[in-house]
Scaffold this motif. Sequence first.
Motif, short mmCIF file in Angstrom:
data_model
loop_
_atom_site.label_atom_id
_atom_site.label_comp_id
_atom_site.label_asym_id
_atom_site.label_seq_id
_atom_site.Cartn_x
_atom_site.Cartn_y
_atom_site.Cartn_z
N HIS A 1 27.56 45.33 47.70
CA HIS A 1 28.31 44.33 48.48
C HIS A 1 29.65 44.86 48.93
O HIS A 1 30.23 45.73 48.29
N SER A 2 30.13 44.28 50.00
CA SER A 2 31.55 44.37 50.36
C SER A 2 32.10 42.97 50.14
O SER A 2 31.34 42.03 49.86
N ALA A 3 33.39 42.79 50.29
CA ALA A 3 33.97 41.46 50.14
C ALA A 3 33.34 40.49 51.13
O ALA A 3 33.18 39.30 50.84
N LYS A 4 32.94 41.01 52.29
CA LYS A 4 32.34 40.16 53.33
C LYS A 4 31.04 39.53 52.86
O LYS A 4 30.71 38.42 53.27
N SER A 5 30.29 40.16 51.97
CA SER A 5 29.05 39.57 51.48
C SER A 5 29.19 39.00 50.06
O SER A 5 28.38 38.18 49.66
N ALA A 6 30.22 39.40 49.31
CA ALA A 6 30.35 38.98 47.92
C ALA A 6 31.27 37.78 47.72
O ALA A 6 31.09 37.02 46.77
N CYS A 7 32.25 37.60 48.59
CA CYS A 7 33.31 36.61 48.36
C CYS A 7 33.24 35.43 49.32
O CYS A 7 33.21 35.62 50.54
N CYS A 8 33.28 34.25 48.78
CA CYS A 8 33.26 33.04 49.61
C CYS A 8 34.40 33.02 50.62
O CYS A 8 34.21 32.66 51.77
N VAL A 9 35.58 33.43 50.17
CA VAL A 9 36.75 33.40 51.04
C VAL A 9 36.59 34.31 52.25
O VAL A 9 37.19 34.09 53.29
N CYS A 10 35.71 35.32 52.13
CA CYS A 10 35.48 36.27 53.22
C CYS A 10 34.21 35.94 54.01
O CYS A 10 33.76 36.73 54.84
N ALA B 1 34.32 47.19 54.77
CA ALA B 1 33.09 47.89 54.38
C ALA B 1 33.38 49.20 53.63
O ALA B 1 32.55 49.66 52.86
N ASP B 2 34.56 49.79 53.85
CA ASP B 2 34.92 51.03 53.14
C ASP B 2 35.07 50.81 51.64
O ASP B 2 35.11 51.76 50.87
N TYR B 3 35.16 49.56 51.21
CA TYR B 3 35.36 49.21 49.81
C TYR B 3 34.07 48.65 49.19
O TYR B 3 34.09 48.00 48.16
N PHE B 4 32.95 48.95 49.82
CA PHE B 4 31.61 48.54 49.39
C PHE B 4 31.36 49.02 47.96
O PHE B 4 31.68 50.15 47.60
N ASP C 1 30.66 24.59 48.43
CA ASP C 1 29.26 24.93 48.64
C ASP C 1 28.98 26.40 48.37
O ASP C 1 27.93 26.90 48.73
N CYS C 2 29.90 27.10 47.72
CA CYS C 2 29.78 28.54 47.59
C CYS C 2 30.28 29.01 46.24
O CYS C 2 31.25 28.48 45.70
N THR C 3 29.61 30.04 45.71
CA THR C 3 30.11 30.73 44.52
C THR C 3 30.15 32.22 44.84
O THR C 3 29.24 32.75 45.50
N ASP C 4 31.21 32.88 44.40
CA ASP C 4 31.33 34.32 44.59
C ASP C 4 30.23 35.03 43.81
O ASP C 4 29.72 34.51 42.82
N ILE C 5 29.87 36.24 44.24
CA ILE C 5 28.92 37.06 43.49
C ILE C 5 29.59 37.38 42.15
O ILE C 5 30.64 38.03 42.11
N GLU C 6 29.00 36.91 41.08
CA GLU C 6 29.61 37.01 39.76
C GLU C 6 29.88 38.46 39.37
O GLU C 6 29.00 39.32 39.46
N GLY C 7 31.13 38.72 38.96
CA GLY C 7 31.51 40.03 38.46
C GLY C 7 31.76 41.10 39.50
O GLY C 7 32.10 42.22 39.16
N GLN D 1 38.44 48.16 42.15
CA GLN D 1 38.39 47.18 41.06
C GLN D 1 39.06 45.85 41.40
O GLN D 1 39.47 45.10 40.51
N ASP D 2 39.19 45.55 42.70
CA ASP D 2 39.71 44.25 43.13
C ASP D 2 38.54 43.31 43.35
O ASP D 2 37.58 43.64 44.04
N GLY D 3 38.61 42.12 42.75
CA GLY D 3 37.57 41.12 42.90
C GLY D 3 37.91 40.10 43.97
O GLY D 3 38.94 40.19 44.66
N CYS D 4 37.06 39.12 44.10
CA CYS D 4 37.23 38.10 45.14
C CYS D 4 38.53 37.32 44.99
O CYS D 4 39.14 36.93 45.98
N GLY D 5 38.97 37.12 43.75
CA GLY D 5 40.24 36.42 43.53
C GLY D 5 41.42 37.14 44.16
O GLY D 5 42.33 36.52 44.71
#
Length: 119
Positions: free
Chosen positions: A84-93, A77-80, A35-41, A47-51
């Motif tokens: 976005h941070s991973a918390k808002s960009a990545c489904c896994v988070c 949040a330090d990696y905003f 039910d979720c897609t990561d924020i594209e790109g 330079q670490d992405g959701c993967g």
Amino acid sequence: DDDAFGFWCFVESAECEESAWGYCKPQEGNAEHRDCTDIEGWVDIEQDGCGVYEQDQMCNSDGTPGPGWDRTWGSLADYFSDGHSAKSACCVCGGGNRKKQVAKNVCTDIAGWKDPDGD
């Protein structure tokens, strides 16, 4: 085919994937986060992405740091980056774009509903 895990496709890079075939990436997110897609790109300031966050278990689905997160790095949040941070960009988070979030902002008619005049 009737593979329970999905359809097969040619991979983008056989050298990288170590195979010419693999499971296709569903357009509506991956199998674990249907039910979720990561924020594209999106990538963080390193330079670490959701993967990477998923692979290295750097966060939990409730948005807290996961077992792969080193506390000396600070907070997620330090990696905003890019809004976005991973918390808002990545489904896994716990972030990303979720179908349910989109659906609650959509107006739909109730089938068969009529007002007191029958309209």
